[in-house]
Write an enzyme that holds these catalytic residues in place. Structure first.
Site, PDB file in Angstrom:
ATOM      1  N   LYS A 162       5.637  40.068  38.058  1.00 16.82           N
ATOM      2  CA  LYS A 162       6.942  39.532  37.656  1.00 16.82           C
ATOM      3  C   LYS A 162       8.022  40.466  38.199  1.00 16.82           C
ATOM      4  CE  LYS A 162       9.106  37.096  33.805  1.00 16.82           C
ATOM      5  NZ  LYS A 162       9.405  35.878  34.551  1.00 16.82           N
ATOM      6  N   GLU A 194       3.581  26.704  42.176  1.00 20.93           N
ATOM      7  CA  GLU A 194       4.361  26.703  40.933  1.00 20.93           C
ATOM      8  C   GLU A 194       5.811  26.377  41.244  1.00 20.93           C
ATOM      9  OE1 GLU A 194       4.492  30.645  39.179  1.00 20.93           O
ATOM     10  OE2 GLU A 194       4.915  31.568  41.120  1.00 20.93           O
ATOM     11  N   LEU A 218       2.757  33.207  39.267  1.00 24.61           N
ATOM     12  CA  LEU A 218       2.949  34.064  38.105  1.00 24.61           C
ATOM     13  C   LEU A 218       2.244  33.384  36.933  1.00 24.61           C
ATOM     14  CD1 LEU A 218       4.440  36.557  36.871  1.00 24.61           C
ATOM     15  CD2 LEU A 218       6.002  34.875  35.911  1.00 24.61           C
TER      16      LEU A 218
END
Ligand code: PMP
Length: 305
Positions: A162, A194, A218
């Site tokens: 992240k 994503e 993530l």
């Protein structure tokens, strides 16, 4: 101390040991976060309770991910979980008010004496904590569902970190904005990865599918949560590669993130998704999500009491 007017965003923030108004918080330009994007962050949702308190949701999981992200870029975690919890509580207490919120946490490698790519020796991380208002999607927008567009995923292959190096995600979010869409859904080598700031789920033949955990995405704190909620709701779940064709033929598509919870996508690249209305799997997961929040807040209240 409380933040000033609700319409004037100037929360009381934490920066390297000091608390003060955001408008006065300063970092040196040689901070590695500014110069290299050499840092990581977390976003923890806080939900307003009857009586005014704000409670974090899934904080233990967020702190575990913060620790993992720091480990992956070799920054020593400046606090243990108790230290982080105390900082977050102080941010909540210092910014009392109405409505839901998020706590944003950023840790960078710190301030170097001169610019150079490799890690400098002997510097301390920069730590920043800020509470901001959270406006969840409205009931009307949930009933309608959201618009998404697709684009090629051009990010690096450590999307599991992240990282504050978010240029790829920023460009994808801008792509969505320029197409009047809520989110850009990314594809790499013909496979779903994503969103710019969300995980993506599809429903095919009644089974909920999520792209594999790993360096291409993530792992949202909602990833494990959605798995739990699917099990609770009796929905079959598979974590596996999802092809572009499967995405485009999906009966339902939804995204998840701290700030959207779980949100249905009813238009993809200008075409209706399935029936064009939010589907039954979304509805079941959304309800289960609300129950999971209620359970967690009840157990926090009973521990506090
Ligand atoms: N992927 C990306 C790229 C994100 O930025 C986010 C939101 N932080 C997510 C997934 C979802 O993560 P979470 O459920 O922890 O909000």
């Amino acid at each position: 101390m409380t933040s000033t007017q609700a319409d004037e965003f100037n929360p009381t923030v934490y920066l390297n040991g000091d608390w003060g108004p955001l408008s006065e918080a300063r970092i040196p330009v040689l901070d590695r976060g500014f110069i290299f994007g050499d840092g990581i962050y977390e976003v923890v949702p806080l939900y307003a309770q009857a009586g005014g308190a704000r409670l974090p949701f899934r904080l233990a999981q967020h702190l575990a991910r913060l620790n993992r992200s720091l480990g992956k870029i070799r920054i020593e975690n400046p606090f243990d979980d108790a230290g982080w919890r105390a900082l977050i509580q102080r941010a909540i207490d210092a910014n009392a008010g109405e409505g839901d919120a998020i706590v944003y946490i950023q840790v960078t490698r710190g301030v170097a004496k001169k610019r150079g790519h490799a890690f400098p020796a002997g510097i301390a991380p920069t730590v920043f904590v800020m509470q901001s208002p959270l406006v969840l999607p409205s009931d009307a927008s949930r009933a309608q569902g959201a618009v998404a567009v697709t684009a090629e995923d051009k990010r690096w292959l450590h999307c599991d970190i992240k990282s504050t190096s978010l240029l790829g995600n920023v460009l994808m979010a801008q792509h969505a904005a320029e197409h009047d869409a809520l989110e850009t859904i990314q594809l790499r080598d013909g496979l779903l990865t994503e969103g710019s700031s969300s995980n993506v789920w599809i429903v095919a033949g009644g089974t909920l599918l999520g792209a594999p955990r790993g360096p291409r995405i993530l792992e949202g704190i909602r990833y494990g949560l959605i798995e739990e909620l699917a099990a609770e709701a009796g929905i079959a779940f598979e974590e596996r590669d999802i092809t572009e064709a499967e995405l485009r033929a999906a009966d339902e598509i939804m995204i998840s993130s701290a700030t959207k919870e779980v949100m249905p996508i009813t238009t993809l690249d200008g075409k209706p998704v399935g029936s064009g209305r939010p589907g039954p799997v979304y509805a079941a997961l959304y309800d289960a999500y609300q129950r999971a929040k209620a359970r967690e807040f009840a157990s926090q209240a009973s521990r506090a009491g």
